[in-house]
Design an enzyme around this catalytic site. Structure first.
Site, PDB file in Angstrom:
ATOM      1  N   ALA A  20      -0.711   6.243   4.784  1.00  0.00           N
ATOM      2  CA  ALA A  20      -0.458   7.543   4.002  1.00  0.00           C
ATOM      3  C   ALA A  20      -0.178   8.425   5.279  1.00  0.00           C
ATOM      4  O   ALA A  20       0.568   9.571   4.918  1.00  0.00           O
ATOM      5  CB  ALA A  20      -2.059   7.950   3.623  1.00  0.00           C
ATOM      6  N   ASP A  53       5.160  12.196  16.864  1.00  0.00           N
ATOM      7  CA  ASP A  53       4.767  13.095  18.411  1.00  0.00           C
ATOM      8  C   ASP A  53       5.145  11.807  18.938  1.00  0.00           C
ATOM      9  O   ASP A  53       5.555  11.445  20.576  1.00  0.00           O
ATOM     10  CB  ASP A  53       4.894  14.027  18.718  1.00  0.00           C
ATOM     11  CG  ASP A  53       4.637  14.946  17.946  1.00  0.00           C
ATOM     12  OD1 ASP A  53       6.500  15.007  17.426  1.00  0.00           O
ATOM     13  OD2 ASP A  53       5.057  16.297  17.922  1.00  0.00           O
ATOM     14  N   GLU A  69       9.077   1.160  11.333  1.00  0.00           N
ATOM     15  CA  GLU A  69       8.209   1.486  10.182  1.00  0.00           C
ATOM     16  C   GLU A  69       8.649   0.906   9.120  1.00  0.00           C
ATOM     17  O   GLU A  69       9.563  -0.184   8.152  1.00  0.00           O
ATOM     18  CB  GLU A  69       8.897   2.808   9.788  1.00  0.00           C
ATOM     19  CG  GLU A  69       8.551   3.457   9.214  1.00  0.00           C
ATOM     20  CD  GLU A  69       8.797   4.799   7.609  1.00  0.00           C
ATOM     21  OE1 GLU A  69       9.664   5.178   8.125  1.00  0.00           O
ATOM     22  OE2 GLU A  69       8.779   5.682   7.320  1.00  0.00           O
ATOM     23  N   HIS A 107       3.654   9.946   5.701  1.00  0.00           N
ATOM     24  CA  HIS A 107       3.759  11.011   4.789  1.00  0.00           C
ATOM     25  C   HIS A 107       3.363  12.581   5.632  1.00  0.00           C
ATOM     26  O   HIS A 107       3.557  13.470   4.621  1.00  0.00           O
ATOM     27  CB  HIS A 107       3.663  10.870   2.882  1.00  0.00           C
ATOM     28  CG  HIS A 107       3.683   9.620   2.461  1.00  0.00           C
ATOM     29  ND1 HIS A 107       4.577   9.182   2.715  1.00  0.00           N
ATOM     30  CD2 HIS A 107       2.829   8.606   2.862  1.00  0.00           C
ATOM     31  CE1 HIS A 107       5.189   7.642   2.616  1.00  0.00           C
ATOM     32  NE2 HIS A 107       3.495   7.293   2.440  1.00  0.00           N
ATOM     33  N   ASN A 110       3.069   0.579  10.483  1.00  0.00           N
ATOM     34  CA  ASN A 110       3.068   0.840   8.782  1.00  0.00           C
ATOM     35  C   ASN A 110       1.697   2.015   8.929  1.00  0.00           C
ATOM     36  O   ASN A 110       0.195   1.555   9.330  1.00  0.00           O
ATOM     37  CB  ASN A 110       2.247  -0.459   7.991  1.00  0.00           C
ATOM     38  CG  ASN A 110       2.228  -0.274   6.734  1.00  0.00           C
ATOM     39  OD1 ASN A 110       2.791   1.382   6.588  1.00  0.00           O
ATOM     40  ND2 ASN A 110       1.740  -1.093   5.685  1.00  0.00           N
ATOM     41  N   TYR A 133       0.083  -4.330  -3.695  1.00  0.00           N
ATOM     42  CA  TYR A 133       0.217  -4.388  -1.723  1.00  0.00           C
ATOM     43  C   TYR A 133      -0.344  -6.035  -1.624  1.00  0.00           C
ATOM     44  O   TYR A 133      -0.116  -7.070  -0.167  1.00  0.00           O
ATOM     45  CB  TYR A 133      -1.185  -3.524  -1.012  1.00  0.00           C
ATOM     46  CG  TYR A 133      -0.680  -2.078  -1.016  1.00  0.00           C
ATOM     47  CD1 TYR A 133       0.438  -1.747  -0.830  1.00  0.00           C
ATOM     48  CD2 TYR A 133      -2.142  -1.502  -1.472  1.00  0.00           C
ATOM     49  CE1 TYR A 133       0.581  -0.497  -0.337  1.00  0.00           C
ATOM     50  CE2 TYR A 133      -1.754   0.058  -2.582  1.00  0.00           C
ATOM     51  CZ  TYR A 133      -0.645   0.981  -1.216  1.00  0.00           C
ATOM     52  OH  TYR A 133       0.171   1.470  -1.002  1.00  0.00           O
ATOM     53  N   HIS A 187       6.775  -0.569   5.371  1.00  0.00           N
ATOM     54  CA  HIS A 187       5.596  -0.583   3.757  1.00  0.00           C
ATOM     55  C   HIS A 187       6.048  -1.827   3.609  1.00  0.00           C
ATOM     56  O   HIS A 187       6.768  -2.407   3.206  1.00  0.00           O
ATOM     57  CB  HIS A 187       5.996   0.781   3.563  1.00  0.00           C
ATOM     58  CG  HIS A 187       6.502   1.956   4.286  1.00  0.00           C
ATOM     59  ND1 HIS A 187       5.193   2.747   4.560  1.00  0.00           N
ATOM     60  CD2 HIS A 187       7.387   2.293   4.676  1.00  0.00           C
ATOM     61  CE1 HIS A 187       5.293   3.927   5.517  1.00  0.00           C
ATOM     62  NE2 HIS A 187       6.673   4.097   5.606  1.00  0.00           N
ATOM     63  N   PRO A 216      -4.484   3.916   7.945  1.00  0.00           N
ATOM     64  CA  PRO A 216      -5.144   4.085   7.647  1.00  0.00           C
ATOM     65  C   PRO A 216      -5.330   3.617   6.080  1.00  0.00           C
ATOM     66  O   PRO A 216      -4.142   3.433   4.896  1.00  0.00           O
ATOM     67  CB  PRO A 216      -5.380   5.168   6.827  1.00  0.00           C
ATOM     68  CG  PRO A 216      -4.404   6.053   6.620  1.00  0.00           C
ATOM     69  CD  PRO A 216      -3.913   5.449   8.181  1.00  0.00           C
ATOM     70  N   ASN A 217      -6.285   2.498   5.708  1.00  0.00           N
ATOM     71  CA  ASN A 217      -6.496   1.659   4.447  1.00  0.00           C
ATOM     72  C   ASN A 217      -5.979   0.136   4.260  1.00  0.00           C
ATOM     73  O   ASN A 217      -6.194   0.025   3.368  1.00  0.00           O
ATOM     74  CB  ASN A 217      -6.465   2.602   3.818  1.00  0.00           C
ATOM     75  CG  ASN A 217      -7.153   3.939   2.926  1.00  0.00           C
ATOM     76  OD1 ASN A 217      -8.105   4.084   2.710  1.00  0.00           O
ATOM     77  ND2 ASN A 217      -5.985   5.101   2.517  1.00  0.00           N
ATOM     78  N   ARG A 254      -7.423  -3.571  -2.008  1.00  0.00           N
ATOM     79  CA  ARG A 254      -6.332  -2.664  -2.466  1.00  0.00           C
ATOM     80  C   ARG A 254      -5.610  -2.997  -3.767  1.00  0.00           C
ATOM     81  O   ARG A 254      -4.734  -3.406  -3.102  1.00  0.00           O
ATOM     82  CB  ARG A 254      -6.326  -2.225  -1.498  1.00  0.00           C
ATOM     83  CG  ARG A 254      -5.289  -0.453  -1.487  1.00  0.00           C
ATOM     84  CD  ARG A 254      -5.148  -0.056   0.245  1.00  0.00           C
ATOM     85  NE  ARG A 254      -4.658   0.725   0.110  1.00  0.00           N
ATOM     86  CZ  ARG A 254      -3.464   1.690   1.031  1.00  0.00           C
ATOM     87  NH1 ARG A 254      -3.540   0.663   1.602  1.00  0.00           N
ATOM     88  NH2 ARG A 254      -3.349   3.018   0.646  1.00  0.00           N
ATOM     89  N   ARG A 264       8.087   4.938  -5.920  1.00  0.00           N
ATOM     90  CA  ARG A 264       6.210   5.525  -6.004  1.00  0.00           C
ATOM     91  C   ARG A 264       6.047   6.944  -6.661  1.00  0.00           C
ATOM     92  O   ARG A 264       7.177   7.388  -6.278  1.00  0.00           O
ATOM     93  CB  ARG A 264       5.222   4.738  -4.812  1.00  0.00           C
ATOM     94  CG  ARG A 264       5.304   3.754  -5.128  1.00  0.00           C
ATOM     95  CD  ARG A 264       4.562   2.970  -4.570  1.00  0.00           C
ATOM     96  NE  ARG A 264       3.033   3.372  -4.275  1.00  0.00           N
ATOM     97  CZ  ARG A 264       2.480   3.404  -3.570  1.00  0.00           C
ATOM     98  NH1 ARG A 264       2.690   2.400  -2.862  1.00  0.00           N
ATOM     99  NH2 ARG A 264       0.715   3.517  -4.029  1.00  0.00           N
TER     100      ARG A 264
END
Ligand code: DQA
Length: 146
Positions: free
Chosen positions: A78, A88, A99, A81, A75, A24, A101, A11-12, A19, A108
């Site tokens: 959100a 799963d 992973e 978290h 990535n 970013y 980021h 998302p985002n 953004r 942060r």
């Protein structure tokens, strides 16, 4: 046989470039994916790209990867978290993943310090900006796909 990589963004991340650029960067997701496609072809692997703002769609795409994808770079934004479902799904398809980021999540807010994915990941990259995806691709190809 040519091997298949899947790059998943959550998302985002479709808003990259607009953004919070101080966090970013100024590259759009299309810019990043175009660069990754070039790197993938230089390295001789096939690469697909997927982005969604919806948790269930991300789960569906990860499930679809079973049997056709050899490595995932993700990535999860959100959902990193919060999402037991994405954790799963990744564990369920049993495809190795890194992973990524863009920001250094550990510099942060405290809620970004925990990831539901990290202990299942081959590696975790954060704080390298968009280069993190490229670094993940090189690692995946060198250690898993050749
Ligand atoms: C992010 C970090 C997450 O905490 C955040 O929710 C994102 C982007 C990153 O790439 O730095 O959406 O995954």
């Amino acid at each position: 046989m040519t091997q298949n990589l899947l790059v998943v963004n959550g998302p985002n991340l479709n808003l990259l470039g607009k953004r919070e650029p101080a966090i970013y960067g100024s590259q759009t997701l299309n810019d990043i994916n175009r660069d990754l496609a070039t790197v993938a072809s230089q390295l001789g692997v096939r690469c697909e790209f997927y982005q969604s703002n919806h948790e269930g769609d991300l789960v569906d795409r990860i499930q679809q990867a079973m049997d056709s994808t050899d490595f995932i770079i993700i990535n999860a934004g959100a959902y990193t978290h919060t999402s037991v479902a994405i954790r799963d799904a990744l564990a369920g398809v049993n495809i190795p993943f890194i992973e990524v980021h863009i920001s250094n999540v550990h510099q942060r807010e405290a809620f970004r310090h925990h990831s539901y994915l990290s202990d299942k990941a081959v590696a975790v990259i954060c704080g390298m900006g968009a280069f993190g995806y490229t670094a993940a691709m090189h690692y995946a190809v060198k250690h898993y796909l050749k």
